[in-house]
Design an enzyme around this catalytic site. Structure first.
Site, PDB file in Angstrom:
ATOM      1  N   ARG A 129      -9.051   5.108 -13.882  1.00  0.00           N
ATOM      2  CA  ARG A 129      -8.752   6.010 -12.753  1.00  0.00           C
ATOM      3  C   ARG A 129      -7.576   6.921 -13.075  1.00  0.00           C
ATOM      4  NH1 ARG A 129      -8.052   2.348  -7.743  1.00  0.00           N
ATOM      5  NH2 ARG A 129      -7.583   4.320  -6.706  1.00  0.00           N
TER       6      ARG A 129
ATOM      7  N   ASP B 102      -3.115   8.933  -5.760  1.00  0.00           N
ATOM      8  CA  ASP B 102      -3.099  10.135  -6.618  1.00  0.00           C
ATOM      9  C   ASP B 102      -1.875  10.986  -6.291  1.00  0.00           C
ATOM     10  OD1 ASP B 102      -5.590  11.186  -4.371  1.00  0.00           O
ATOM     11  OD2 ASP B 102      -3.690  12.268  -4.584  1.00  0.00           O
TER      12      ASP B 102
ATOM     13  N   HIS C  83       0.539   2.857  -0.463  1.00  0.00           N
ATOM     14  CA  HIS C  83      -0.221   1.959  -1.348  1.00  0.00           C
ATOM     15  C   HIS C  83       0.151   2.165  -2.805  1.00  0.00           C
ATOM     16  CE1 HIS C  83      -3.548   1.547   1.943  1.00  0.00           C
ATOM     17  NE2 HIS C  83      -2.462   0.836   2.206  1.00  0.00           N
TER      18      HIS C  83
ATOM     19  N   CYS D  68       8.193  -2.789 -21.515  1.00  0.00           N
ATOM     20  CA  CYS D  68       9.032  -2.261 -20.426  1.00  0.00           C
ATOM     21  C   CYS D  68      10.197  -1.479 -21.019  1.00  0.00           C
ATOM     22  CB  CYS D  68       9.571  -3.413 -19.563  1.00  0.00           C
ATOM     23  SG  CYS D  68      10.758  -2.853 -18.318  1.00  0.00           S
TER      24      CYS D  68
ATOM     25  N   THR E 226      -9.621   9.287   6.259  1.00  0.00           N
ATOM     26  CA  THR E 226      -9.573   7.841   6.070  1.00  0.00           C
ATOM     27  C   THR E 226     -10.589   7.175   6.984  1.00  0.00           C
ATOM     28  OG1 THR E 226      -8.179   5.847   6.119  1.00  0.00           O
ATOM     29  CG2 THR E 226      -7.636   7.580   7.691  1.00  0.00           C
ATOM     30  N   SER E 227     -11.206   6.104   6.470  1.00  0.00           N
ATOM     31  CA  SER E 227     -12.274   5.419   7.221  1.00  0.00           C
ATOM     32  C   SER E 227     -11.704   4.458   8.253  1.00  0.00           C
ATOM     33  CB  SER E 227     -13.178   4.641   6.252  1.00  0.00           C
ATOM     34  OG  SER E 227     -12.416   3.613   5.619  1.00  0.00           O
TER      35      SER E 227
HETATM   36  C1  BV8 Z   1      -1.011  -6.190   3.984  1.00  0.00           C
HETATM   37  C2  BV8 Z   1      -4.738  -0.065  -3.817  1.00  0.00           C
HETATM   38  C3  BV8 Z   1       0.477  -7.755   4.793  1.00  0.00           C
HETATM   39  C4  BV8 Z   1      -4.540   0.993  -4.774  1.00  0.00           C
HETATM   40  C5  BV8 Z   1      -5.440  -0.322  -1.564  1.00  0.00           C
HETATM   41  C6  BV8 Z   1      -4.606  -6.767   9.741  1.00  0.00           C
HETATM   42  C7  BV8 Z   1      -3.251  -6.513   9.613  1.00  0.00           C
HETATM   43  C8  BV8 Z   1      -2.644  -6.503   8.369  1.00  0.00           C
HETATM   44  C9  BV8 Z   1      -3.399  -6.758   7.217  1.00  0.00           C
HETATM   45  C10 BV8 Z   1      -4.732  -7.001   7.333  1.00  0.00           C
HETATM   46  C11 BV8 Z   1      -5.332  -7.008   8.584  1.00  0.00           C
HETATM   47  N1  BV8 Z   1      -6.644  -7.299   8.392  1.00  0.00           N
HETATM   48  C12 BV8 Z   1      -6.873  -7.448   7.060  1.00  0.00           C
HETATM   49  C13 BV8 Z   1      -5.739  -7.291   6.398  1.00  0.00           C
HETATM   50  C14 BV8 Z   1      -5.602  -7.401   4.955  1.00  0.00           C
HETATM   51  C15 BV8 Z   1      -5.887  -6.107   4.201  1.00  0.00           C
HETATM   52  C16 BV8 Z   1      -6.968  -5.271   4.792  1.00  0.00           C
HETATM   53  O1  BV8 Z   1      -6.706  -4.340   5.541  1.00  0.00           O
HETATM   54  N2  BV8 Z   1      -8.199  -5.581   4.439  1.00  0.00           N
HETATM   55  C17 BV8 Z   1      -9.321  -4.773   4.922  1.00  0.00           C
HETATM   56  C18 BV8 Z   1     -10.330  -4.568   3.810  1.00  0.00           C
HETATM   57  C19 BV8 Z   1      -9.895  -5.470   6.132  1.00  0.00           C
HETATM   58  N3  BV8 Z   1      -4.677  -5.316   4.100  1.00  0.00           N
HETATM   59  C20 BV8 Z   1      -3.821  -5.597   3.111  1.00  0.00           C
HETATM   60  O2  BV8 Z   1      -3.967  -6.523   2.329  1.00  0.00           O
HETATM   61  C21 BV8 Z   1      -2.587  -4.696   3.007  1.00  0.00           C
HETATM   62  N4  BV8 Z   1      -1.436  -5.529   2.923  1.00  0.00           N
HETATM   63  O3  BV8 Z   1      -1.513  -6.099   5.059  1.00  0.00           O
HETATM   64  O4  BV8 Z   1       0.037  -6.968   3.700  1.00  0.00           O
HETATM   65  C22 BV8 Z   1       1.576  -8.546   4.315  1.00  0.00           C
HETATM   66  C23 BV8 Z   1       2.467  -8.969   5.254  1.00  0.00           C
HETATM   67  C24 BV8 Z   1       3.529  -9.691   4.832  1.00  0.00           C
HETATM   68  C25 BV8 Z   1       3.664 -10.011   3.485  1.00  0.00           C
HETATM   69  C26 BV8 Z   1       2.746  -9.567   2.555  1.00  0.00           C
HETATM   70  C27 BV8 Z   1       1.690  -8.846   2.964  1.00  0.00           C
HETATM   71  C28 BV8 Z   1      -2.608  -3.877   1.732  1.00  0.00           C
HETATM   72  C29 BV8 Z   1      -3.657  -2.832   1.790  1.00  0.00           C
HETATM   73  C30 BV8 Z   1      -3.566  -1.919   0.550  1.00  0.00           C
HETATM   74  C31 BV8 Z   1      -4.639  -2.303  -0.408  1.00  0.00           C
HETATM   75  N5  BV8 Z   1      -4.665  -1.353  -1.514  1.00  0.00           N
HETATM   76  N6  BV8 Z   1      -5.453   0.413  -2.639  1.00  0.00           N
HETATM   77  C32 BV8 Z   1      -5.861   1.523  -5.187  1.00  0.00           C
HETATM   78  O5  BV8 Z   1      -6.576   0.816  -5.944  1.00  0.00           O
HETATM   79  O6  BV8 Z   1      -6.158   2.640  -4.761  1.00  0.00           O
HETATM   80  S1  BV8 Z   1      -6.403   0.087  -0.216  1.00  0.00           S
HETATM   81  C33 BV8 Z   1      -7.551   1.295  -0.551  1.00  0.00           C
HETATM   82  O7  BV8 Z   1      -8.164   1.573   0.724  1.00  0.00           O
HETATM   83  C34 BV8 Z   1      -6.960   2.604  -0.992  1.00  0.00           C
HETATM   84  O8  BV8 Z   1      -5.548   2.647  -0.997  1.00  0.00           O
HETATM   85  C35 BV8 Z   1      -7.474   3.551   0.081  1.00  0.00           C
HETATM   86  O9  BV8 Z   1      -6.673   4.647   0.258  1.00  0.00           O
HETATM   87  C36 BV8 Z   1      -7.431   2.647   1.226  1.00  0.00           C
HETATM   88  C37 BV8 Z   1      -8.033   3.101   2.501  1.00  0.00           C
HETATM   89  O10 BV8 Z   1      -9.296   3.675   2.205  1.00  0.00           O
HETATM   90  P1  BV8 Z   1      -9.531   5.190   2.668  1.00  0.00           P
HETATM   91  O11 BV8 Z   1      -8.433   6.021   2.104  1.00  0.00           O
HETATM   92  O12 BV8 Z   1      -9.735   5.223   4.134  1.00  0.00           O
HETATM   93  O13 BV8 Z   1     -10.852   5.544   1.878  1.00  0.00           O
HETATM   94  P2  BV8 Z   1     -12.351   5.249   2.357  1.00  0.00           P
HETATM   95  O14 BV8 Z   1     -13.245   5.503   1.202  1.00  0.00           O
HETATM   96  O15 BV8 Z   1     -12.404   3.933   3.053  1.00  0.00           O
HETATM   97  O16 BV8 Z   1     -12.608   6.362   3.477  1.00  0.00           O
HETATM   98  C38 BV8 Z   1     -12.635   7.732   3.097  1.00  0.00           C
HETATM   99  C39 BV8 Z   1     -12.942   8.531   4.351  1.00  0.00           C
HETATM  100  O17 BV8 Z   1     -12.912   9.912   4.005  1.00  0.00           O
HETATM  101  C40 BV8 Z   1     -14.323   8.255   4.943  1.00  0.00           C
HETATM  102  O18 BV8 Z   1     -14.204   8.047   6.340  1.00  0.00           O
HETATM  103  C41 BV8 Z   1     -15.110   9.545   4.673  1.00  0.00           C
HETATM  104  O19 BV8 Z   1     -15.994   9.860   5.739  1.00  0.00           O
HETATM  105  C42 BV8 Z   1     -14.008  10.569   4.604  1.00  0.00           C
HETATM  106  N7  BV8 Z   1     -14.334  11.742   3.780  1.00  0.00           N
HETATM  107  C43 BV8 Z   1     -15.119  11.786   2.669  1.00  0.00           C
HETATM  108  N8  BV8 Z   1     -15.168  13.062   2.206  1.00  0.00           N
HETATM  109  C44 BV8 Z   1     -14.383  13.805   3.032  1.00  0.00           C
HETATM  110  C45 BV8 Z   1     -13.845  12.969   4.021  1.00  0.00           C
HETATM  111  N9  BV8 Z   1     -13.045  13.423   4.995  1.00  0.00           N
HETATM  112  C46 BV8 Z   1     -12.741  14.744   4.972  1.00  0.00           C
HETATM  113  N10 BV8 Z   1     -13.214  15.615   4.061  1.00  0.00           N
HETATM  114  C47 BV8 Z   1     -14.026  15.181   3.074  1.00  0.00           C
HETATM  115  N11 BV8 Z   1     -14.497  16.068   2.163  1.00  0.00           N
END
Ligand code: BV8
Length: 251
Positions: free
Chosen positions: A72, A109, A124, A151, A192-193
């Site tokens: 990536r 990015d 993130h 490092c 964002t989704s």
């Molecule tokens: C944490 C890494 C807590 C880098 C990523 C409730 C509360 C808190 C946490 C949770 C919770 N429930 C579940 C959790 C845990 C988890 C989570 O959310 N899981 C999900 C799957 C249910 N969350 C975590 O683990 C987070 N940490 O909560 O820590 C904590 C507390 C104390 C101590 C320790 C920890 C960490 C989350 C981060 C994970 N890392 N990325 C990388 O590899 O990139 S997340 C990953 O998803 C990316 O960062 C990405 O950005 C992110 C979100 O995705 P989107 O950006 O929304 O992308 P997606 O494809 O989904 O959607 C794109 C959208 O664009 C679509 O809607 C589409 O229609 C639209 N689109 C497309 N084309 C266009 C467009 N829109 C406009 N124009 C276009 N042309």
């Protein structure tokens, strides 16, 4: 609904002293040629989160995880990847908005920076940075990482990881983000989704703690669309520049 011509955006009563918070996701970079995560052809349709984006995956198979991010990172550095008019419009908003302005991105990015934004929070992390698991030093990184990487700070061999936030890890800048959400008049979520927390919960924070007017700009309704007071659907390169002009007309 998809707009053939631009909608008229209904904006709150605000002026140049109001604070604005913008959240972006992978959709804002899609038209620049970077994959999103959950679209049909997205990143998670090719690999599983559990295999490449958790600390456990890195501990179990560091080579696989490093290769996933090396691929990536090289893609992002490709000659054909450039910021688009949506990135540039947000930079224009930041430059011309007199009130407080905070851009928070879930993206790893650097297209916001290359589009002219600064001072943003990569909650993130960043693909073009490495972090040492021994001394926690963070450095710019434009090359492949592996178990041979050294490092620059502590000299340890094999201790470098991508400076990104994996699932189960604490996102970055959370204190600054929640402070801004608590006092913003306008919260805009772009590309964002709404599937990943805590980012997906920011709209509630902005609306019910900050009293903000909340807007979704996305290609299609997100998982959290009902939490927003206004939602406009279409490509970011069409919606965001027009939205920014509507906001700047308030100055
Ligand atoms: C944490 C890494 C807590 C880098 C990523 C409730 C509360 C808190 C946490 C949770 C919770 N429930 C579940 C959790 C845990 C988890 C989570 O959310 N899981 C999900 C799957 C249910 N969350 C975590 O683990 C987070 N940490 O909560 O820590 C904590 C507390 C104390 C101590 C320790 C920890 C960490 C989350 C981060 C994970 N890392 N990325 C990388 O590899 O990139 S997340 C990953 O998803 C990316 O960062 C990405 O950005 C992110 C979100 O995705 P989107 O950006 O929304 O992308 P997606 O494809 O989904 O959607 C794109 C959208 O664009 C679509 O809607 C589409 O229609 C639209 N689109 C497309 N084309 C266009 C467009 N829109 C406009 N124009 C276009 N042309």
């Amino acid at each position: 609904m998809l707009y053939r011509d631009m909608p008229s955006f209904d904006l709150p009563d605000m002026d140049g002293t109001s604070a604005i918070v913008i959240l972006t996701g992978a959709g804002i970079s899609k038209e620049s040629g970077l994959d999103t995560f959950r679209d049909a052809d997205g990143v998670w349709s090719k690999v599983r989160i559990e295999d490449v984006a958790t600390p456990e995956a890195f501990a179990a198979n560091p080579v696989r995880v490093q290769e996933f991010y090396n691929h990536r990172r090289a893609g992002l550095l490709g000659a054909d990847i450039h910021p688009n008019s949506a990135h540039q419009a947000l930079a224009k908003l930041q430059q011309n908005w007199p009130g407080d302005f905070l851009l928070v991105t879930q993206n790893v990015d650097d297209l916001h920076e290359r589009g002219g934004s600064n001072g943003l929070i990569h909650m993130h992390g960043e693909l073009l940075k490495s972090r040492c698991t021994e001394c926690h030093d963070v450095e710019a990184c434009a090359v492949d990482l592996s178990s041979d990487s050294i490092c620059a700070n502590c000299g340890t061999i094999g201790s470098l990881r991508p400076d990104v936030v994996w699932f189960g890890e604490m996102p970055m800048g959370m204190e600054r983000i929640y402070a801004a959400l608590a006092r913003c008049a306008l919260f805009v979520s772009i590309g964002t989704s709404g599937n990943v927390y805590p980012a997906a919960g920011f709209v509630q924070e902005a609306r019910f703690v900050g009293g903000a007017h909340t807007v979704e700009l996305n290609l299609e309704p997100s998982a959290g669309v009902t939490a927003f007071e206004a939602a406009y659907h279409g490509p970011a390169t069409k919606l965001v520049p027009a939205f920014v002009d509507a906001v700047l007309a308030k100055v």
